[in-house]
Design an enzyme around this catalytic site. Structure first.
Site, PDB file in Angstrom:
ATOM      1  N   SER A 135       1.194   2.613   0.010  1.00  0.00           N
ATOM      2  CA  SER A 135       0.994   1.729   1.165  1.00  0.00           C
ATOM      3  C   SER A 135       1.345   0.312   0.725  1.00  0.00           C
ATOM      4  O   SER A 135       0.730  -0.228  -0.198  1.00  0.00           O
ATOM      5  CB  SER A 135      -0.467   1.807   1.620  1.00  0.00           C
ATOM      6  OG  SER A 135      -0.731   0.861   2.633  1.00  0.00           O
ATOM      7  N   LYS A 161       4.640   3.745   3.165  1.00  0.00           N
ATOM      8  CA  LYS A 161       4.034   3.208   4.398  1.00  0.00           C
ATOM      9  C   LYS A 161       4.095   1.699   4.286  1.00  0.00           C
ATOM     10  O   LYS A 161       3.735   1.146   3.244  1.00  0.00           O
ATOM     11  CB  LYS A 161       2.597   3.718   4.486  1.00  0.00           C
ATOM     12  CG  LYS A 161       1.608   2.851   5.253  1.00  0.00           C
ATOM     13  CD  LYS A 161       0.283   3.588   5.452  1.00  0.00           C
ATOM     14  CE  LYS A 161      -0.899   2.640   5.554  1.00  0.00           C
ATOM     15  NZ  LYS A 161      -2.181   3.354   5.747  1.00  0.00           N
ATOM     16  N   LYS A 163       2.957  -1.992   6.147  1.00  0.00           N
ATOM     17  CA  LYS A 163       2.110  -2.623   7.145  1.00  0.00           C
ATOM     18  C   LYS A 163       3.000  -3.416   8.085  1.00  0.00           C
ATOM     19  O   LYS A 163       3.964  -4.071   7.628  1.00  0.00           O
ATOM     20  CB  LYS A 163       1.121  -3.568   6.446  1.00  0.00           C
ATOM     21  CG  LYS A 163       0.135  -2.835   5.543  1.00  0.00           C
ATOM     22  CD  LYS A 163      -0.825  -1.995   6.365  1.00  0.00           C
ATOM     23  CE  LYS A 163      -1.941  -1.434   5.506  1.00  0.00           C
ATOM     24  NZ  LYS A 163      -2.924  -0.687   6.313  1.00  0.00           N
ATOM     25  N   ASP A 188       2.038   1.087   9.587  1.00  0.00           N
ATOM     26  CA  ASP A 188       0.618   0.974   9.951  1.00  0.00           C
ATOM     27  C   ASP A 188       0.379  -0.432  10.513  1.00  0.00           C
ATOM     28  O   ASP A 188       0.571  -1.425   9.816  1.00  0.00           O
ATOM     29  CB  ASP A 188      -0.263   1.203   8.710  1.00  0.00           C
ATOM     30  CG  ASP A 188      -1.762   1.187   9.020  1.00  0.00           C
ATOM     31  OD1 ASP A 188      -2.142   0.995  10.190  1.00  0.00           O
ATOM     32  OD2 ASP A 188      -2.553   1.368   8.063  1.00  0.00           O
ATOM     33  N   GLU A 213       0.944   4.322  12.637  1.00  0.00           N
ATOM     34  CA  GLU A 213      -0.509   4.395  12.461  1.00  0.00           C
ATOM     35  C   GLU A 213      -1.197   3.261  13.220  1.00  0.00           C
ATOM     36  O   GLU A 213      -0.806   2.091  13.087  1.00  0.00           O
ATOM     37  CB  GLU A 213      -0.823   4.316  10.954  1.00  0.00           C
ATOM     38  CG  GLU A 213      -2.292   4.487  10.601  1.00  0.00           C
ATOM     39  CD  GLU A 213      -2.530   4.442   9.091  1.00  0.00           C
ATOM     40  OE1 GLU A 213      -1.551   4.541   8.297  1.00  0.00           O
ATOM     41  OE2 GLU A 213      -3.709   4.295   8.687  1.00  0.00           O
ATOM     42  N   ASP A 238      -6.265   5.875  12.761  1.00  0.00           N
ATOM     43  CA  ASP A 238      -7.103   5.570  11.604  1.00  0.00           C
ATOM     44  C   ASP A 238      -8.410   4.977  12.146  1.00  0.00           C
ATOM     45  O   ASP A 238      -9.391   5.712  12.381  1.00  0.00           O
ATOM     46  CB  ASP A 238      -6.333   4.586  10.687  1.00  0.00           C
ATOM     47  CG  ASP A 238      -7.149   4.010   9.533  1.00  0.00           C
ATOM     48  OD1 ASP A 238      -8.349   4.248   9.457  1.00  0.00           O
ATOM     49  OD2 ASP A 238      -6.557   3.288   8.689  1.00  0.00           O
ATOM     50  N   LYS A 262     -10.660   8.951   6.441  1.00  0.00           N
ATOM     51  CA  LYS A 262     -11.294   8.160   5.385  1.00  0.00           C
ATOM     52  C   LYS A 262     -12.772   8.494   5.462  1.00  0.00           C
ATOM     53  O   LYS A 262     -13.407   8.219   6.489  1.00  0.00           O
ATOM     54  CB  LYS A 262     -11.117   6.655   5.631  1.00  0.00           C
ATOM     55  CG  LYS A 262      -9.679   6.159   5.522  1.00  0.00           C
ATOM     56  CD  LYS A 262      -9.585   4.683   5.867  1.00  0.00           C
ATOM     57  CE  LYS A 262      -8.133   4.199   5.775  1.00  0.00           C
ATOM     58  NZ  LYS A 262      -7.985   2.818   6.300  1.00  0.00           N
ATOM     59  N   GLY A 290      -6.660   5.355   2.464  1.00  0.00           N
ATOM     60  CA  GLY A 290      -7.165   4.641   1.291  1.00  0.00           C
ATOM     61  C   GLY A 290      -7.742   3.305   1.705  1.00  0.00           C
ATOM     62  O   GLY A 290      -7.400   2.752   2.748  1.00  0.00           O
TER      63      GLY A 290
HETATM   64  O1  OSB Z   1      -5.379   0.735   7.312  1.00  0.00           O
HETATM   65  O2  OSB Z   1      -5.094   2.187   5.826  1.00  0.00           O
HETATM   66  C1  OSB Z   1      -5.457   1.061   6.143  1.00  0.00           C
HETATM   67  C2  OSB Z   1      -6.383  -0.922   3.009  1.00  0.00           C
HETATM   68  C3  OSB Z   1      -7.500  -1.597   3.459  1.00  0.00           C
HETATM   69  C4  OSB Z   1      -7.911  -1.442   4.747  1.00  0.00           C
HETATM   70  C5  OSB Z   1      -7.205  -0.594   5.618  1.00  0.00           C
HETATM   71  C6  OSB Z   1      -6.108   0.106   5.177  1.00  0.00           C
HETATM   72  C7  OSB Z   1      -5.670  -0.096   3.865  1.00  0.00           C
HETATM   73  C8  OSB Z   1      -4.482   0.539   3.322  1.00  0.00           C
HETATM   74  C9  OSB Z   1      -4.422   0.661   1.836  1.00  0.00           C
HETATM   75  O3  OSB Z   1      -3.515   0.868   3.974  1.00  0.00           O
HETATM   76  C10 OSB Z   1      -4.257   2.029   1.363  1.00  0.00           C
HETATM   77  C11 OSB Z   1      -4.479   2.106  -0.114  1.00  0.00           C
HETATM   78  O4  OSB Z   1      -5.633   2.200  -0.567  1.00  0.00           O
HETATM   79  O5  OSB Z   1      -3.476   2.097  -0.809  1.00  0.00           O
HETATM   80 MG    MG Z   2      -4.581   2.381   8.397  1.00  0.00          MG
END
Ligand code: OSB
Ligand code: MG
Length: 371
Positions: A135, A161, A163, A188, A213, A238, A262, A290
């Site tokens: 990510s 992935k 952001k 995401d 996402e 999510d 999660k 994560g």
């Molecule tokens: O939206 O998945 C998410 C990290 C912090 C809060 C929300 C998210 C995330 C990540 C990180 O996308 C995923 C990771 O731990 O690598």
């Molecule tokens: Mg997410």
């Protein structure tokens, strides 16, 4: 199983590199560790709430408060025949899933250690390696983004992935498609758009993404259903999926075709298994999300990911992507084929916790005993 006493710690670990989402940039991670003691064994888990209430309404301080004032008295000194009984024992407390999850997951680790079995077995999973994706946060430039993606692909990660947010979406995806071709790619948005952006979001369709996402609000289901009807790309939820019931609802109304699990968000392992089962029955694949966890939370996530409907690469990457020195030794690592092996240092979560690193990162520590 009886929980005789518990410990709560607030830790701070610097991130090796900042992580930016649509809701902000972080340079470090503050989180809680929960240790439950019973019959000579200890179970560990991590509360994934962040310092700020931006991903979810829970924070490290609300988790501390709810855990020590309300959840600990419900669990301490009580006899549990199985860790699945911990979630119903906390039912009187509404919400606060991350606080509940930390206690419940520590109880699963304790139980597995008392039984002498790896956590995956107690959870009903199977022994396998876990497909891993990377990510990648919002960067300062598209060049920087392309550099990050190249690094993660070279490590073997099975999907990328990125952001996105308004102003950092179509061009970023276009850049990656032109630079890297048909790699498994997804985005995401962490709730950065509204239904009024439907036409804009449908422009992502031409990039053949695995999924989009959480494009819309964190507590929305129905607008996602309306959006899914207007975009070809699969939506994945999510933030919105906070319980098995909402998962079933989201699937029924067509709000998504994929779900991110999660355990912190849904209240622990037992609730995660129920969300997993709801999705499996509806033939909706899930993957493990994560929260920038340390090796302790990451180990829990790996064990849970051995359930059969975790069919897509999860956000469970190598420790070194996040922390120069993880709290566990050896750290979690990715293999050249993009899979992560299960930690197998003994029963339970199977990791060796480096106490000295835990104490150096600890800002606050409290022991709670039955009153
Ligand atoms: O939206 O998945 C998410 C990290 C912090 C809060 C929300 C998210 C995330 C990540 C990180 O996308 C995923 C990771 O731990 O690598
Ligand atoms: Mg997410």
């Amino acid at each position: 199983m009886t929980i005789d006493r518990l410990e709560v710690r607030l830790l701070r670990l610097p991130l090796v590199r900042f992580f930016e989402t649509s809701f902000g940039r972080s340079y470090d991670r503050r989180f809680l560790l929960v240790t439950v003691h019973g019959e000579g064994e200890e179970g560990w888990a991590e509360a994934v709430a962040e310092h700020d209430p931006y991903y979810s309404s829970e924070t490290t301080d609300t988790v501390w408060h709810i855990l020590t004032e309300f959840l600990a008295p419900l669990a301490l000194g009580r006899v549990f025949t199985h860790p699945r009984d911990v979630w119903p024992a906390m039912a009187r407390v509404r919400g606060h899933h991350m606080a509940k999850a930390a206690l419940e997951m520590a109880a699963w680790d304790l139980y597995a250690k008392q039984q002498g079995v790896p956590l995956w077995r107690a959870l009903g999973g199977s022994e396998r390696t876990i497909a891993s994706g990377a990510s990648i946060g919002i960067q300062d430039s598209l060049d920087e983004l392309a550099d990050r993606v190249a690094i993660e692909l070279a490590s073997g990660y099975q999907r990328i992935k990125i952001k996105i947010k308004p102003g950092w979406d179509l061009l970023a995806v276009e850049r990656l498609r032109s630079g890297f071709g048909a790699i498994p790619l997804m985005v995401d948005a962490n709730a950065a758009y509204t239904l009024a952006d439907a036409a804009h979001l449908s422009e992502l369709d031409r990039f053949d993404l695995m999924m989009i996402e959480q494009p819309l609000d964190y507590d929305d289901v129905m607008d996602h259903a309306k959006l899914q009807a207007r975009v070809r790309t699969a939506l994945c939820l999510d933030e919105s999926i906070v319980s098995p019931r909402i998962a079933a609802l989201a699937i029924e109304v067509g709000a998504c075709r994929v779900i991110n699990i999660k355990p912190g968000r849904v209240g622990g392992h037992a609730e995660s298994i129920r969300v997993h089962d709801v999705c499996q029955a509806a033939n909706v694949p899930v993957w493990h999300g994560g929260m920038l966890e340390s090796g302790i939370g990451r180990a829990h996530n790996l064990h849970l990911s051995t359930l059969p409907n975790f069919r897509l690469p999860g956000d469970i990457a190598a420790s070194k992507r996040y922390y120069a020195e993880d709290l566990i030794d050896p750290p979690i690592d990715v293999q050249p084929d993009g899979t992560v092996p299960l930690p197998r240092h003994g029963p339970g979560i199977g990791v060796q916790i480096v106490e000295d690193r835990v104490s150096r990162a600890t800002l606050r520590h409290l022991e709670v005993r039955p009153s």
